[in-house]
Write a protein that holds these residues in place. Structure first.
Motif, PDB file in Angstrom:
ATOM      1  N   ASN A 199       1.362  -5.262  -2.369  1.00 22.53           N
ATOM      2  CA  ASN A 199       0.485  -6.220  -3.045  1.00 22.53           C
ATOM      3  C   ASN A 199       1.266  -7.107  -4.006  1.00 22.53           C
ATOM      4  OD1 ASN A 199      -1.753  -5.231  -1.721  1.00 22.53           O
ATOM      5  ND2 ASN A 199      -2.368  -3.902  -3.381  1.00 22.53           N
ATOM      6  N   VAL A 200       2.258  -6.525  -4.653  1.00 24.23           N
ATOM      7  CA  VAL A 200       3.103  -7.305  -5.567  1.00 24.23           C
ATOM      8  C   VAL A 200       3.821  -8.398  -4.785  1.00 24.23           C
ATOM      9  CG1 VAL A 200       5.114  -7.204  -7.090  1.00 24.23           C
ATOM     10  CG2 VAL A 200       3.372  -5.412  -7.205  1.00 24.23           C
ATOM     11  N   ILE A 201       4.339  -8.047  -3.614  1.00 26.97           N
ATOM     12  CA  ILE A 201       5.021  -9.034  -2.776  1.00 26.97           C
ATOM     13  C   ILE A 201       4.046 -10.126  -2.358  1.00 26.97           C
ATOM     14  CG2 ILE A 201       6.197  -9.428  -0.563  1.00 26.97           C
ATOM     15  CD1 ILE A 201       7.431  -6.635  -0.920  1.00 26.97           C
ATOM     16  N   ASP A 202       2.818  -9.746  -1.991  1.00 29.18           N
ATOM     17  CA  ASP A 202       1.802 -10.741  -1.624  1.00 29.18           C
ATOM     18  C   ASP A 202       1.591 -11.757  -2.745  1.00 29.18           C
ATOM     19  OD1 ASP A 202       1.218  -9.919   0.940  1.00 29.18           O
ATOM     20  OD2 ASP A 202      -0.540  -8.747   0.359  1.00 29.18           O
ATOM     21  N   GLU A 203       1.566 -11.270  -3.971  1.00 33.91           N
ATOM     22  CA  GLU A 203       1.319 -12.159  -5.110  1.00 33.91           C
ATOM     23  C   GLU A 203       2.514 -13.051  -5.439  1.00 33.91           C
ATOM     24  OE1 GLU A 203      -0.065  -9.951  -8.459  1.00 33.91           O
ATOM     25  OE2 GLU A 203      -1.780  -9.133  -7.366  1.00 33.91           O
ATOM     26  N   LEU A 204       3.717 -12.558  -5.205  1.00 34.22           N
ATOM     27  CA  LEU A 204       4.916 -13.292  -5.618  1.00 34.22           C
ATOM     28  C   LEU A 204       5.632 -14.042  -4.497  1.00 34.22           C
ATOM     29  CD1 LEU A 204       6.445 -10.632  -8.028  1.00 34.22           C
ATOM     30  CD2 LEU A 204       5.131 -12.672  -8.625  1.00 34.22           C
ATOM     31  N   LYS A 205       5.194 -13.883  -3.270  1.00 34.55           N
ATOM     32  CA  LYS A 205       5.948 -14.442  -2.139  1.00 34.55           C
ATOM     33  C   LYS A 205       6.033 -15.971  -2.149  1.00 34.55           C
ATOM     34  CE  LYS A 205       2.107 -14.259   1.095  1.00 34.55           C
ATOM     35  NZ  LYS A 205       1.575 -13.570   2.255  1.00 34.55           N
ATOM     36  N   ASP A 206       5.141 -16.635  -2.864  1.00 33.48           N
ATOM     37  CA  ASP A 206       5.218 -18.094  -2.947  1.00 33.48           C
ATOM     38  C   ASP A 206       6.280 -18.549  -3.953  1.00 33.48           C
ATOM     39  OD1 ASP A 206       3.175 -18.371  -1.071  1.00 33.48           O
ATOM     40  OD2 ASP A 206       1.617 -18.363  -2.613  1.00 33.48           O
ATOM     41  N   LYS A 207       6.659 -17.653  -4.862  1.00 37.07           N
ATOM     42  CA  LYS A 207       7.627 -17.989  -5.903  1.00 37.07           C
ATOM     43  C   LYS A 207       9.020 -17.460  -5.607  1.00 37.07           C
ATOM     44  CE  LYS A 207       3.984 -17.957  -9.323  1.00 37.07           C
ATOM     45  NZ  LYS A 207       3.419 -17.294 -10.482  1.00 37.07           N
ATOM     46  N   GLN A 208       9.087 -16.361  -4.862  1.00 32.56           N
ATOM     47  CA  GLN A 208      10.362 -15.719  -4.526  1.00 32.56           C
ATOM     48  C   GLN A 208      10.387 -15.443  -3.033  1.00 32.56           C
ATOM     49  OE1 GLN A 208      12.907 -14.864  -6.659  1.00 32.56           O
ATOM     50  NE2 GLN A 208      11.811 -15.868  -8.302  1.00 32.56           N
ATOM     51  N   GLY A 209      11.556 -15.247  -2.496  1.00 34.71           N
ATOM     52  CA  GLY A 209      11.679 -14.923  -1.084  1.00 34.71           C
ATOM     53  C   GLY A 209      11.271 -13.490  -0.802  1.00 34.71           C
ATOM     54  N   ILE A 210      10.681 -13.288   0.353  1.00 37.36           N
ATOM     55  CA  ILE A 210      10.238 -11.955   0.742  1.00 37.36           C
ATOM     56  C   ILE A 210      11.416 -11.002   0.854  1.00 37.36           C
ATOM     57  CG2 ILE A 210       9.182 -10.612   2.615  1.00 37.36           C
ATOM     58  CD1 ILE A 210       7.286 -13.003   3.051  1.00 37.36           C
ATOM     59  N   LYS A 211      12.512 -11.484   1.377  1.00 34.57           N
ATOM     60  CA  LYS A 211      13.701 -10.637   1.535  1.00 34.57           C
ATOM     61  C   LYS A 211      14.154 -10.088   0.183  1.00 34.57           C
ATOM     62  CE  LYS A 211      18.417 -10.738   3.339  1.00 34.57           C
ATOM     63  NZ  LYS A 211      19.438 -11.576   3.989  1.00 34.57           N
ATOM     64  N   GLY A 212      14.250 -10.942  -0.800  1.00 35.55           N
ATOM     65  CA  GLY A 212      14.675 -10.526  -2.134  1.00 35.55           C
ATOM     66  C   GLY A 212      13.679  -9.600  -2.805  1.00 35.55           C
ATOM     67  N   LEU A 213      12.395  -9.889  -2.653  1.00 37.24           N
ATOM     68  CA  LEU A 213      11.368  -9.039  -3.248  1.00 37.24           C
ATOM     69  C   LEU A 213      11.389  -7.642  -2.635  1.00 37.24           C
ATOM     70  CD1 LEU A 213       8.414 -11.592  -3.427  1.00 37.24           C
ATOM     71  CD2 LEU A 213       9.580 -10.541  -5.365  1.00 37.24           C
ATOM     72  N   CYS A 214      11.526  -7.583  -1.330  1.00 43.22           N
ATOM     73  CA  CYS A 214      11.584  -6.283  -0.653  1.00 43.22           C
ATOM     74  C   CYS A 214      12.800  -5.492  -1.128  1.00 43.22           C
ATOM     75  CB  CYS A 214      11.625  -6.453   0.860  1.00 43.22           C
ATOM     76  SG  CYS A 214      10.052  -6.985   1.575  1.00 43.22           S
ATOM     77  N   ALA A 215      13.923  -6.153  -1.231  1.00 41.54           N
ATOM     78  CA  ALA A 215      15.140  -5.469  -1.684  1.00 41.54           C
ATOM     79  C   ALA A 215      14.963  -4.960  -3.115  1.00 41.54           C
ATOM     80  CB  ALA A 215      16.335  -6.414  -1.597  1.00 41.54           C
ATOM     81  N   TYR A 216      14.406  -5.774  -3.969  1.00 42.81           N
ATOM     82  CA  TYR A 216      14.211  -5.389  -5.369  1.00 42.81           C
ATOM     83  C   TYR A 216      13.251  -4.202  -5.501  1.00 42.81           C
ATOM     84  CZ  TYR A 216      13.029  -5.653 -10.296  1.00 42.81           C
ATOM     85  OH  TYR A 216      12.829  -5.348 -11.613  1.00 42.81           O
ATOM     86  N   LEU A 217      12.191  -4.216  -4.691  1.00 43.20           N
ATOM     87  CA  LEU A 217      11.185  -3.162  -4.778  1.00 43.20           C
ATOM     88  C   LEU A 217      11.532  -1.933  -3.930  1.00 43.20           C
ATOM     89  CD1 LEU A 217       8.003  -5.402  -4.742  1.00 43.20           C
ATOM     90  CD2 LEU A 217       8.945  -4.141  -6.678  1.00 43.20           C
ATOM     91  N   GLY A 218      12.585  -2.042  -3.142  1.00 41.50           N
ATOM     92  CA  GLY A 218      13.039  -0.896  -2.367  1.00 41.50           C
ATOM     93  C   GLY A 218      12.220  -0.591  -1.132  1.00 41.50           C
ATOM     94  N   ILE A 219      11.665  -1.633  -0.503  1.00 37.53           N
ATOM     95  CA  ILE A 219      10.959  -1.428   0.757  1.00 37.53           C
ATOM     96  C   ILE A 219      11.580  -2.335   1.815  1.00 37.53           C
ATOM     97  CG2 ILE A 219       8.790  -0.756  -0.356  1.00 37.53           C
ATOM     98  CD1 ILE A 219       7.698  -3.501   0.296  1.00 37.53           C
ATOM     99  N   SER A 220      11.411  -1.963   3.061  1.00 38.99           N
ATOM    100  CA  SER A 220      11.995  -2.766   4.138  1.00 38.99           C
ATOM    101  C   SER A 220      11.084  -3.950   4.455  1.00 38.99           C
ATOM    102  CB  SER A 220      12.180  -1.912   5.394  1.00 38.99           C
ATOM    103  OG  SER A 220      10.920  -1.549   5.930  1.00 38.99           O
TER     104      SER A 220
END
Length: 55
Positions: free
Chosen positions: A6-27
């Protein structure tokens, strides 16, 4: 508490999905699988709201 997906859903317009996934530790594969499940479950948002109110 929001899930990492859900955090990625909210932030994906501001940050890249690849970076968000890496930061949050999910694939990324896991995130995209979550999106597929989300589309198949239209009541998911309602369930999250109810859970938030309950907690």
């Amino acid at each position: 508490m929001k899930s990492k997906h859900n955090v990625i859903d909210e932030l994906k317009d501001k940050q890249g999905i690849k970076g968000l996934c890496a930061y949050l530790g999910i694939s990324r594969r896991g995130y995209y699988a979550y999106l597929k499940r989300k589309v198949n479950n239209p009541d998911e948002e309602l369930k999250l709201k109810i859970k938030t109110i309950y907690e």
